[in-house]
Design a protein around this motif. Sequence first.
Motif, PDB file in Angstrom:
ATOM      1  N   ARG A 131      71.047  73.570  33.923  1.00 49.32           N
ATOM      2  CA  ARG A 131      72.082  73.968  32.985  1.00 49.32           C
ATOM      3  C   ARG A 131      71.737  73.484  31.574  1.00 49.32           C
ATOM      4  N   VAL A 132      71.698  74.430  30.644  1.00 52.69           N
ATOM      5  CA  VAL A 132      71.353  74.084  29.271  1.00 52.69           C
ATOM      6  C   VAL A 132      72.303  73.013  28.747  1.00 52.69           C
ATOM      7  N   LEU A 133      73.564  73.117  29.109  1.00 54.83           N
ATOM      8  CA  LEU A 133      74.563  72.135  28.674  1.00 54.83           C
ATOM      9  C   LEU A 133      74.256  70.729  29.170  1.00 54.83           C
ATOM     10  N   LEU A 134      73.515  70.625  30.274  1.00 48.02           N
ATOM     11  CA  LEU A 134      73.248  69.326  30.894  1.00 48.02           C
ATOM     12  C   LEU A 134      71.770  68.947  30.804  1.00 48.02           C
TER      13      LEU A 134
ATOM     14  N   THR B 292      79.997  78.170  27.350  1.00 51.73           N
ATOM     15  CA  THR B 292      80.433  79.208  26.418  1.00 51.73           C
ATOM     16  C   THR B 292      79.301  80.096  25.933  1.00 51.73           C
ATOM     17  N   ILE B 293      78.144  79.518  25.644  1.00 50.48           N
ATOM     18  CA  ILE B 293      77.046  80.268  25.043  1.00 50.48           C
ATOM     19  C   ILE B 293      76.373  81.155  26.096  1.00 50.48           C
ATOM     20  N   LYS B 294      76.353  82.451  25.825  1.00 51.19           N
ATOM     21  CA  LYS B 294      75.689  83.406  26.719  1.00 51.19           C
ATOM     22  C   LYS B 294      74.594  84.133  25.935  1.00 51.19           C
ATOM     23  N   PRO B 295      73.437  84.343  26.532  1.00 54.90           N
ATOM     24  CA  PRO B 295      72.290  84.862  25.779  1.00 54.90           C
ATOM     25  C   PRO B 295      72.425  86.308  25.348  1.00 54.90           C
ATOM     26  N   TRP B 296      73.334  87.064  25.946  1.00 53.07           N
ATOM     27  CA  TRP B 296      73.506  88.463  25.566  1.00 53.07           C
ATOM     28  C   TRP B 296      74.426  88.622  24.359  1.00 53.07           C
ATOM     29  N   ASN B 297      75.041  87.547  23.904  1.00 51.29           N
ATOM     30  CA  ASN B 297      75.875  87.600  22.706  1.00 51.29           C
ATOM     31  C   ASN B 297      75.038  87.313  21.468  1.00 51.29           C
TER      32      ASN B 297
ATOM     33  N   ARG C 265      69.007  73.484  20.831  1.00 45.47           N
ATOM     34  CA  ARG C 265      68.139  73.668  22.000  1.00 45.47           C
ATOM     35  C   ARG C 265      68.317  75.048  22.634  1.00 45.47           C
ATOM     36  N   TYR C 266      69.441  75.713  22.350  1.00 40.12           N
ATOM     37  CA  TYR C 266      69.667  77.031  22.937  1.00 40.12           C
ATOM     38  C   TYR C 266      68.645  78.058  22.481  1.00 40.12           C
ATOM     39  N   PHE C 267      68.069  77.882  21.305  1.00 40.92           N
ATOM     40  CA  PHE C 267      67.152  78.888  20.783  1.00 40.92           C
ATOM     41  C   PHE C 267      66.001  79.160  21.753  1.00 40.92           C
ATOM     42  N   LYS C 268      65.402  78.100  22.282  1.00 44.00           N
ATOM     43  CA  LYS C 268      64.224  78.311  23.136  1.00 44.00           C
ATOM     44  C   LYS C 268      64.587  79.030  24.427  1.00 44.00           C
ATOM     45  N   TYR C 269      65.767  78.761  24.957  1.00 38.56           N
ATOM     46  CA  TYR C 269      66.178  79.429  26.190  1.00 38.56           C
ATOM     47  C   TYR C 269      66.561  80.887  25.933  1.00 38.56           C
ATOM     48  N   ILE C 270      67.299  81.122  24.870  1.00 33.09           N
ATOM     49  CA  ILE C 270      67.723  82.485  24.559  1.00 33.09           C
ATOM     50  C   ILE C 270      66.527  83.364  24.241  1.00 33.09           C
ATOM     51  N   ASP C 271      65.532  82.814  23.574  1.00 30.12           N
ATOM     52  CA  ASP C 271      64.335  83.580  23.254  1.00 30.12           C
ATOM     53  C   ASP C 271      63.637  84.052  24.526  1.00 30.12           C
ATOM     54  N   VAL C 272      63.481  83.157  25.499  1.00 31.15           N
ATOM     55  CA  VAL C 272      62.839  83.546  26.761  1.00 31.15           C
ATOM     56  C   VAL C 272      63.691  84.582  27.483  1.00 31.15           C
TER      57      VAL C 272
ATOM     58  N   ARG D  39      65.708  86.787  26.283  1.00 35.68           N
ATOM     59  CA  ARG D  39      65.628  88.098  25.631  1.00 35.68           C
ATOM     60  C   ARG D  39      64.267  88.755  25.866  1.00 35.68           C
ATOM     61  N   GLN D  40      63.228  87.966  25.974  1.00 34.06           N
ATOM     62  CA  GLN D  40      61.924  88.536  26.344  1.00 34.06           C
ATOM     63  C   GLN D  40      61.974  89.090  27.764  1.00 34.06           C
ATOM     64  N   MET D  41      62.685  88.389  28.653  1.00 30.58           N
ATOM     65  CA  MET D  41      62.843  88.884  30.020  1.00 30.58           C
ATOM     66  C   MET D  41      63.599  90.210  30.034  1.00 30.58           C
ATOM     67  N   LEU D  42      64.619  90.304  29.206  1.00 26.33           N
ATOM     68  CA  LEU D  42      65.377  91.556  29.141  1.00 26.33           C
ATOM     69  C   LEU D  42      64.490  92.683  28.641  1.00 26.33           C
ATOM     70  N   GLU D  43      63.697  92.412  27.626  1.00 31.61           N
ATOM     71  CA  GLU D  43      62.780  93.435  27.121  1.00 31.61           C
ATOM     72  C   GLU D  43      61.786  93.864  28.197  1.00 31.61           C
ATOM     73  N   ASP D  44      61.260  92.896  28.949  1.00 30.34           N
ATOM     74  CA  ASP D  44      60.330  93.228  30.030  1.00 30.34           C
ATOM     75  C   ASP D  44      61.015  94.077  31.096  1.00 30.34           C
ATOM     76  N   ALA D  45      62.266  93.735  31.408  1.00 30.29           N
ATOM     77  CA  ALA D  45      62.989  94.480  32.441  1.00 30.29           C
ATOM     78  C   ALA D  45      63.174  95.938  32.037  1.00 30.29           C
ATOM     79  N   ARG D  46      63.276  96.201  30.753  1.00 32.53           N
ATOM     80  CA  ARG D  46      63.555  97.557  30.275  1.00 32.53           C
ATOM     81  C   ARG D  46      62.327  98.246  29.693  1.00 32.53           C
ATOM     82  N   LYS D  47      61.184  97.623  29.811  1.00 33.06           N
ATOM     83  CA  LYS D  47      59.990  98.155  29.175  1.00 33.06           C
ATOM     84  C   LYS D  47      59.676  99.570  29.645  1.00 33.06           C
ATOM     85  N   ALA D  48      59.864  99.821  30.914  1.00 32.11           N
ATOM     86  CA  ALA D  48      59.545 101.140  31.467  1.00 32.11           C
ATOM     87  C   ALA D  48      60.432 102.226  30.878  1.00 32.11           C
TER      88      ALA D  48
END
Length: 324
Positions: A228-231, A254-259, A272-279, A281-290
């Motif tokens: 958990r990012v919070l912990l 409260t913080i969700k990466p899709w917001n 510290r949220y920046f590094k997690y949200i960045d990854v 969002r890259q995962m989301l881009e990969d999921a939709r790449k096709a």
Amino acid sequence: MPPRLCLATVSDETFATGTEVLLHSFLRYNPWFSGDVVVFADALSQQTRARLSRLHPVRFEAPDPRLVEVSADLQARHPALSAKHLRFLSLEAFRLSHYDRVLFCDSDIYCAGDVSALFSRDEPFLASDDGYTYEDRLTPLLRANGYGAIASETRYGRQHDGSSPGRTFSSGVMALSPPWLGEATYTALLETMAAHDFTGERVFTDQAVLNTHVRGRYTTVSGAYNYRVLLEDYIRYAEDVPYPDARLIHFAGTIKPWNDYAPADLAAYDARYFKYIDVWRQMLEDARKAEGANGVGERILAQLALTDRDAGVSGVPGVMGRVW
């Protein structure tokens, strides 16, 4: 026969993008998985269902009518639960009795590594410590450094009779096998849910019900499997697990990466949220790449322009100046 395995989660239209990243990242890092994916949802559009099903054959299940009835009664008595009632759908994982192992994950999680251990271990109920237990574990460290113990809020399972529930767990990730899977456990959880007094509980819903019923009858696993990012600092100092070693990253809170957040606001809240949200969002881009989503072509051309610009700055013309 090979074991019957299942990955289960809960979703709605708000969390659906999170579900998409959860499924994509889980399948990416666990190519060995050939089990079922079950998504519990009381309402998902056909478009959302189709998007999730492109990643893996998904079985969508509505919540059991008994849980819906208990939840409605609780919301009538505790209106604050109305915005959180979908969290109770995690209890539905316990009625998946035709599997040998069910891994339940919240949909605000992404996978960052192999989690086969959660499927292969023999213990029938695996979960990671919750924040309260981490605070208990860190109290000696605080005292050794001249600080007092953390004054926790009254935790679930303790508030009525004054007794301690002992070690308690997060319901965000649970690995379950029989005898925990089945009608007996599910019925008992519904009874606990119906009898529970949620007065004053700001956040904990299913987690309160589960800890009240389970009462320590589970096996603790590393926070790497529910990071958990919070912990983050709790897990680092209690278990010596730095974030690069985490397998399941959980945006609990409260913080969700899709917001979308203004960078300055997010930095002020917790950088510290920046590094997690960045990854994420890259995962989301990969999921939709096709699908060609998120402007993949444009991003590749922008990257090309950046490498060429870097080559020009370095004084080496053309492609030979690119640094790979």
